[in-house]
Design an enzyme around this catalytic site. Structure first.
Site, PDB file in Angstrom:
ATOM      1  N   LYS A 276       2.688  -1.579  -8.605  1.00 53.16           N
ATOM      2  CA  LYS A 276       4.006  -1.427  -9.210  1.00 53.16           C
ATOM      3  C   LYS A 276       5.123  -1.845  -8.264  1.00 53.16           C
ATOM      4  CE  LYS A 276       6.537   1.123 -12.453  1.00 53.16           C
ATOM      5  NZ  LYS A 276       6.462  -0.030 -13.346  1.00 53.16           N
TER       6      LYS A 276
ATOM      7  N   TRP B  27      -3.555  -1.859  -1.440  1.00 55.36           N
ATOM      8  CA  TRP B  27      -3.509  -3.091  -2.217  1.00 55.36           C
ATOM      9  C   TRP B  27      -3.863  -4.168  -1.196  1.00 55.36           C
ATOM     10  CZ3 TRP B  27      -0.939  -7.805  -2.236  1.00 55.36           C
ATOM     11  CH2 TRP B  27      -1.023  -8.541  -3.423  1.00 55.36           C
TER      12      TRP B  27
ATOM     13  N   ARG C 192       1.141   1.936  -6.014  1.00 53.20           N
ATOM     14  CA  ARG C 192       1.354   0.876  -5.032  1.00 53.20           C
ATOM     15  C   ARG C 192       0.087   0.093  -4.732  1.00 53.20           C
ATOM     16  NH1 ARG C 192       6.381   2.497  -2.134  1.00 53.20           N
ATOM     17  NH2 ARG C 192       5.936   0.943  -0.570  1.00 53.20           N
TER      18      ARG C 192
ATOM     19  N   ASN D 103       1.352   0.191   5.775  1.00 51.65           N
ATOM     20  CA  ASN D 103       1.775  -0.634   4.644  1.00 51.65           C
ATOM     21  C   ASN D 103       2.548  -1.803   5.212  1.00 51.65           C
ATOM     22  OD1 ASN D 103       2.822  -1.647   2.194  1.00 51.65           O
ATOM     23  ND2 ASN D 103       4.647  -0.358   2.413  1.00 51.65           N
ATOM     24  N   GLY D 104       2.178  -3.018   4.823  1.00 50.87           N
ATOM     25  CA  GLY D 104       2.904  -4.199   5.316  1.00 50.87           C
ATOM     26  C   GLY D 104       1.941  -5.225   5.867  1.00 50.87           C
TER      27      GLY D 104
ATOM     28  N   GLU E 295       8.695 -12.789 -20.749  1.00 49.88           N
ATOM     29  CA  GLU E 295       8.305 -11.414 -20.409  1.00 49.88           C
ATOM     30  C   GLU E 295       7.174 -10.928 -21.326  1.00 49.88           C
ATOM     31  OE1 GLU E 295       8.462  -9.219 -18.224  1.00 49.88           O
ATOM     32  OE2 GLU E 295       8.113  -7.313 -19.246  1.00 49.88           O
TER      33      GLU E 295
ATOM     34  N   GLU F 149      -0.652  -9.334 -17.823  1.00 48.72           N
ATOM     35  CA  GLU F 149      -0.768  -8.222 -16.871  1.00 48.72           C
ATOM     36  C   GLU F 149      -1.804  -7.186 -17.302  1.00 48.72           C
ATOM     37  OE1 GLU F 149       3.299  -6.996 -14.638  1.00 48.72           O
ATOM     38  OE2 GLU F 149       3.414  -6.905 -16.808  1.00 48.72           O
TER      39      GLU F 149
ATOM     40  N   CYS G 188       0.869  -1.168   0.000  1.00 44.07           N
ATOM     41  CA  CYS G 188       0.000   0.000   0.000  1.00 44.07           C
ATOM     42  C   CYS G 188       0.914   1.229   0.000  1.00 44.07           C
ATOM     43  CB  CYS G 188      -0.851   0.003   1.253  1.00 44.07           C
ATOM     44  SG  CYS G 188      -1.787  -1.527   1.433  1.00 44.07           S
TER      45      CYS G 188
ATOM     46  N   HIS H 295       7.322 -31.211 -25.307  1.00 45.98           N
ATOM     47  CA  HIS H 295       7.212 -31.972 -24.055  1.00 45.98           C
ATOM     48  C   HIS H 295       5.955 -31.614 -23.265  1.00 45.98           C
ATOM     49  CE1 HIS H 295      11.098 -33.714 -24.758  1.00 45.98           C
ATOM     50  NE2 HIS H 295      11.617 -32.492 -24.948  1.00 45.98           N
TER      51      HIS H 295
ATOM     52  N   LYS I  44       3.661  -9.601 -19.965  1.00 47.86           N
ATOM     53  CA  LYS I  44       3.103  -8.282 -20.315  1.00 47.86           C
ATOM     54  C   LYS I  44       1.665  -8.422 -20.771  1.00 47.86           C
ATOM     55  CE  LYS I  44       5.035  -6.067 -19.034  1.00 47.86           C
ATOM     56  NZ  LYS I  44       6.086  -5.765 -18.140  1.00 47.86           N
TER      57      LYS I  44
HETATM   58  C1  G6P Z   1       5.609  -5.858  -9.444  1.00 46.96           C
HETATM   59  C2  G6P Z   1       5.446  -5.046 -10.711  1.00 46.96           C
HETATM   60  C3  G6P Z   1       6.326  -5.627 -11.806  1.00 46.96           C
HETATM   61  C4  G6P Z   1       7.774  -5.694 -11.347  1.00 46.96           C
HETATM   62  C5  G6P Z   1       7.906  -6.489 -10.037  1.00 46.96           C
HETATM   63  C6  G6P Z   1       9.285  -6.364  -9.449  1.00 46.96           C
HETATM   64  O1  G6P Z   1       5.064  -7.111  -9.605  1.00 46.96           O
HETATM   65  O2  G6P Z   1       4.095  -5.038 -11.115  1.00 46.96           O
HETATM   66  O3  G6P Z   1       6.241  -4.820 -12.968  1.00 46.96           O
HETATM   67  O4  G6P Z   1       8.539  -6.297 -12.337  1.00 46.96           O
HETATM   68  O5  G6P Z   1       6.991  -5.957  -9.066  1.00 46.96           O
HETATM   69  O6  G6P Z   1       9.514  -5.026  -9.107  1.00 46.96           O
HETATM   70  P1  G6P Z   1      10.933  -4.367  -8.939  1.00 46.96           P
HETATM   71  O7  G6P Z   1      10.633  -2.958  -8.531  1.00 46.96           O
HETATM   72  O8  G6P Z   1      11.620  -5.130  -7.849  1.00 46.96           O
HETATM   73  O9  G6P Z   1      11.630  -4.472 -10.228  1.00 46.96           O
END
Ligand code: G6P
Length: 605
Positions: free
Chosen positions: A600, A76, A29, A100-101, A478, A485, A2, A501, A482
């Protein structure tokens, strides 16, 4: 994960709008709910709304608030669904708290507080903090002592900001394992404001927040709280205490402003802007990072730890480190690494990759390495002065600027660029090739309209498969991440050679397959995998280069990139996959910059 904020305004200053501005910057966040609480006429007023911050703003449109001390939260959800009752601030009679936590022992604390007659109105772990602080006040402790007692009673990771009616116009904040920054107004502010005919905006405010970036617009300097610190913030003073309430000093830093990154400009979404920013971000990253090869002297192993997109950047770099530096390299998801008793030999270079520098699992892995080994630790971060930055022996910065979109794009390719600079530091010719990456990226970005047409195909499906070999395998992973997500389409990435496989069972004439097939040393092998897919499927998008295109069958959709050296190709091939996901999501109409359930920066386990 959060976001929390607290602001102590100047006398007669109404800080409601500043709190909302801060929450806007913290929304990355989490955006399940948001809320604020302010001290007003010797009592606390609180406003909360489910969903994005815009809902809270609407609610406040009709509210008359006049408070110059307040706290705010963007959530969050961890404990309890995103409902109004579960939205912060949490309150007890004379206390309001944002957090937060995770309080790991919240159940037993709740039990004891309920036994003492405290009534809970939420399912959150946070509410125990509010009632705990209240009980301490009732027992005769000061707000500061109450916070200390509360910290002593709690297990877990947390950053807290609280206001107390009996404390008046001050905020008390505390942290353990979750980050918290304190912002400082200019010195001698009160006198300056008086001179400026009451204009309180000129000096900034004393404030506290989950990250320094959020505070940057409202203060002049920041300090980072250390584990178990408690801070008391008033209009013109900030006092830090350790866990025994002995005053301590914390180093102050000038705040960095990056106002360009925080604006969408001509673009419809931050994500698109950030995709388009990549040539610049990569150029800056190259310019600011000249690697000294002595970093690898006596290094016998490299151990890389990260989460999410940063983990995939790490996976690509494993291929690079082993091929170009001949150093055995392992890459691991941070949440797995820290709980499996990893063997840490002294000559291991430990690299943690984190855009935010605040991801709790990655930080905990770094902490584990620092406490249990003599390994040299390297941080690859985008946010300067972040927790990873402060905790690593050596730090390299990706120079992508602030990334606002929740899905990482420019920070990913900047991380890749940085990792390539490290891995290629003894290869002069390839370092030269690396300098060409921004130009190649510019040329790939011109394919956006064509990629949008291919996105139509993906947008009609409920799942998609991404395939690649060698460095193109993590790029495929990745790409799939993407897509899921931001479009919520189920997507999986596989090593193309592994398809037979198991994953091949997923192929039918509907499922789209995205195959990364540059004309490199693995071209023939990947092309064989393409034939296997073609024999069973129909919707195949091949991303290749000018030379590769000549050898491609007609039945596939082709996206043709420039010919690039295979050492740098992963950075270039990451970009069309970002655009593919972006256009798919916009066709479907999802919230590209704030996709559901994501945040994020993930500051919980
Ligand atoms: C979250 C974000 C991702 C990011 C990951 C790691 O899941 O949504 O986009 O890659 O955290 O974050 P960092 O800040 O450690 O790269």
């Amino acid at each position: 994960m959060c976001g929390i904020i607290g602001i102590v305004g100047h006398s007669n200053e109404n800080i409601q709008q500043k709190l909302l501005n801060g929450l806007e910057r913290l929304e990355y966040r989490g955006y399940d709910s948001s809320g604020i609480a302010l001290l007003q006429n010797n009592s606390i007023v609180r406003f909360r709304a489910v969903g994005k911050l815009s809902n809270l703003k609407k609610l406040l449109d009709t509210a008359i608030i006049d408070g110059h001390v307040g706290i705010g939260h963007t959530r969050w959800a961890t404990h309890g669904k995103p409902t109004e009752n579960n939205a912060h601030p949490m309150m007890s009679k004379d206390v309001a708290v944002v957090h937060n936590g995770i309080i790991e022992n919240h159940k037993e604390l709740r039990f004891s507080l309920e036994n003492d007659g405290y009534v809970f109105t939420s399912e959150t772990d946070t509410e125990v903090i509010a009632h705990f602080l209240q009980r301490e006040l009732v027992n005769g402790f000061s707000p500061l002592e109450s916070m200390r007692n509360c910290m002593n009673a709690m297990d877990g990771a947390f950053a807290i900001a609280a206001i107390f009616v009996p404390l008046g116009n001050k905020i008390i904040a505390a942290r353990r394992k979750s980050s918290l920054a304190v912002g400082f107004a200019e010195k001698n502010c009160t006198a300056r404001i008086e001179k400026a005919a009451g204009d309180a905006s000129i000096c900034g405010n004393m404030c506290v927040g989950s990250d320094a970036g959020t505070l940057s617009g409202m203060c002049h300097e920041v300090a980072y709280m250390e584990d178990d610190d408690i801070v008391e913030i008033s209009e013109d003073s900030v006092v830090f205490f350790d866990k025994n309430l002995h005053p301590v000093t914390r180093k102050k830093y000038k705040v960095h402003q990056d106002s360009d990154s925080a604006k969408k400009g001509e673009y419809s979404h931050f994500m698109l802007k950030e995709i388009m920013d990549q040539p610049t971000a990569i150029r800056k990253t190259l310019l600011h990072n000249k690697i000294d090869a002595s970093l690898f002297t006596d290094i016998e192993r490299i151990s890389i730890v990260a989460c999410g997109t940063s983990y995939y950047a790490g996976m690509v770099s494993k291929y690079w480190f082993e091929r170009f530096l001949k150093i055995p390299t392992s890459v691991e998801i941070a949440s797995e690494f820290r709980y499996r008793d990893p063997i840490l030999e002294d000559n291991t270079l430990f690299i943690s990759i984190s855009q935010s520098g605040e991801t709790l699992d990655t930080l905990a892995a770094l902490e584990y390495v620092r406490s249990n080994s003599n390994c040299k630790t390297v941080g690859i971060v985008n946010v300067k002065n972040s927790a990873t930055d402060r905790a690593s022996d050596v730090v390299f910065y990706s120079e992508a600027g602030i990334e606002m979109g929740v899905a990482s794009t420019k920070t990913y390719t900047a991380q890749l660029t940085l990792l390539a600079s490290l891995a290629l530091c003894k290869k002069e010719f390839l370092l030269q090739q690396l300098q060409n990456v921004p130009t190649f990226c510019e040329s790939v970005l011109t394919l956006s309209a064509q990629i949008k047409q291919l996105a139509e195909l993906i947008s009609r499906s409920s799942s998609a498969i991404y395939l690649g070999r060698g460095t193109m395998f993590p790029i495929a992973l990745e790409g799939a991440l993407k897509l899921k997500e931001i479009s919520y389409i189920h997507a999986e990435g596989f090593a193309a050679g592994e398809m037979k496989h198991g994953p091949i069972a997923l192929i039918d004439e509907h499922v789209p397959i995205v195959l990364l097939c540059p004309n490199n040393e693995l071209f023939e092998k990947t092309a064989s995998n393409l034939q296997e897919a073609l024999a069973r499927g129909k919707n195949i998008i091949v991303i290749t280069d000018v030379d590769g295109e000549k050898k491609m069958p007609n039945e596939v959709h082709k996206l043709v990139l420039p010919n690039v050296h295979s050492a740098i190709a992963p950075i270039v091939y990451a970009i069309p996959l970002q655009l593919l996901a972006y256009h798919t999501a916009t066709i479907i109409g999802t919230d590209v910059d704030r996709p559901r359930n994501l945040a994020k920066s993930v500051t919980v386990e």
